[in-house]
Design a protein around this motif. Sequence first.
Motif, short mmCIF file in Angstrom:
data_model
loop_
_atom_site.label_atom_id
_atom_site.label_comp_id
_atom_site.label_asym_id
_atom_site.label_seq_id
_atom_site.Cartn_x
_atom_site.Cartn_y
_atom_site.Cartn_z
N PRO A 156 7.79 16.79 -9.51
CA PRO A 156 8.23 16.53 -8.14
C PRO A 156 7.17 16.82 -7.09
N VAL A 157 5.91 17.01 -7.51
CA VAL A 157 4.78 17.17 -6.59
C VAL A 157 3.66 16.26 -7.10
N VAL A 158 3.28 15.26 -6.30
CA VAL A 158 2.30 14.25 -6.70
C VAL A 158 1.24 14.12 -5.63
N PHE A 159 -0.02 13.91 -6.05
CA PHE A 159 -1.15 13.79 -5.13
C PHE A 159 -1.74 12.38 -5.20
N GLU A 160 -2.19 11.89 -4.04
CA GLU A 160 -2.78 10.55 -3.98
C GLU A 160 -3.81 10.49 -2.85
N ARG A 161 -4.87 9.73 -3.04
CA ARG A 161 -5.96 9.64 -2.06
C ARG A 161 -6.02 8.23 -1.48
N TYR A 162 -6.22 8.13 -0.15
CA TYR A 162 -6.38 6.85 0.53
C TYR A 162 -7.65 6.88 1.38
N GLU A 163 -8.34 5.75 1.41
CA GLU A 163 -9.43 5.52 2.37
C GLU A 163 -8.98 4.41 3.30
N MET A 207 0.82 -1.20 0.00
CA MET A 207 0.00 0.00 0.00
C MET A 207 0.86 1.26 0.00
N HIS A 208 1.85 1.32 0.89
CA HIS A 208 2.64 2.53 1.02
C HIS A 208 3.93 2.40 0.22
N ARG A 209 4.14 3.32 -0.70
CA ARG A 209 5.37 3.34 -1.49
C ARG A 209 6.40 4.17 -0.73
N VAL A 210 7.53 3.57 -0.44
CA VAL A 210 8.49 4.22 0.44
C VAL A 210 9.69 4.78 -0.29
N ARG A 211 9.88 4.42 -1.56
CA ARG A 211 11.04 4.89 -2.30
C ARG A 211 10.66 6.03 -3.24
N ARG A 212 11.54 7.00 -3.32
CA ARG A 212 11.29 8.13 -4.21
C ARG A 212 11.07 7.66 -5.65
N ALA A 213 11.83 6.67 -6.09
CA ALA A 213 11.71 6.21 -7.47
C ALA A 213 10.32 5.68 -7.79
N ASP A 214 9.58 5.23 -6.79
CA ASP A 214 8.23 4.70 -7.01
C ASP A 214 7.18 5.80 -7.02
N VAL A 215 7.50 6.95 -6.48
CA VAL A 215 6.53 8.04 -6.34
C VAL A 215 6.88 9.24 -7.21
N LEU A 216 8.15 9.61 -7.19
CA LEU A 216 8.62 10.78 -7.94
C LEU A 216 9.66 10.33 -8.95
N ALA A 217 9.23 9.49 -9.87
CA ALA A 217 10.13 8.90 -10.84
C ALA A 217 10.72 9.96 -11.77
N PRO A 218 11.90 9.72 -12.34
CA PRO A 218 12.49 10.67 -13.29
C PRO A 218 11.52 11.00 -14.42
N GLY A 219 11.43 12.28 -14.72
CA GLY A 219 10.51 12.70 -15.78
C GLY A 219 9.12 13.05 -15.29
#
Length: 276
Positions: A16-23, A1-13
């Motif tokens: 550098p600002v990403v939004f995500e919703r969780y319930e 559920m939780h992505r802990v590495r930058r490469a999985d969330v803020l990948a090259p290209g």
Amino acid sequence: MHRVRRADVLAPGRPPVVFERYELQRDTEAHGHDFIELAVVTAGTATHVSAGGEWALERGSAVLLRPGDWHGYRDCRGLVVHNVYVGPEVFRHELAWLRAEPRLGRVLNTSCTSLQLDAAALQVAEAGFAALNDDAAGVAHAVRVGLLLCVLGGTTAALPPVPAGDMHPAVPAAARLLEDDIQHPWTLTELAASVNLSPSYLARLFTARFGMPPMTYLGRLRAERAAALLIETELSVAAIGRMVGWSDPNYASRRFGHFFAFSPTAYRDRFRAAGP
């Protein structure tokens, strides 16, 4: 559920600002990550758990976590959380001017901070989240940054007062020197000489704006980088310590534990397993 590495969330290209919703309807295991996270609650309740302690969450609550900070949620009841993932470089470059904002400047440099949005800002944020969650394609980076600023600005009314006044230019200059070379064996005397101030005067100015002395700030930067390397690599703890400026493994372990309440080995064992 939780992505802990930058490469999985803020990948090259990617922006550098990403939004995500969780319930969340049940407890979530504590996890760390190597980017900045701003978690905003728009519905439900829960208890937030971190190295900084535990506190109740409700609609309008927000939590700002710096790289390496670990946290989790307990007693979730209909909890809806909107996460904003931010590369630390955003606050060092395009939003570096926030350092001069007395209250937000200090918050951005504090570990695991509890925040509260005012009603107007929460309403605007919810409208923005609806458009930006799930990293919607085609949304300009400027729009993402604008919503980030709206959320941060909406917390200022609830923040404790900080002495006003212009920030001495030596303070951000000293911070940049530390940020650009965390491996260097800095001393307060050398840092102060680099910005043409006395050590005591620099320490006083720096603490007033950043909420901590320069050498504590450097320790935090080193611990954050070490946490990222522990999550992302197979390097030994001793090698990671040398890479961030801590040549003595025992000292490195003590300093890392001071910031994250775990030894480097325990941090890697616990939080690396909490991956995607």
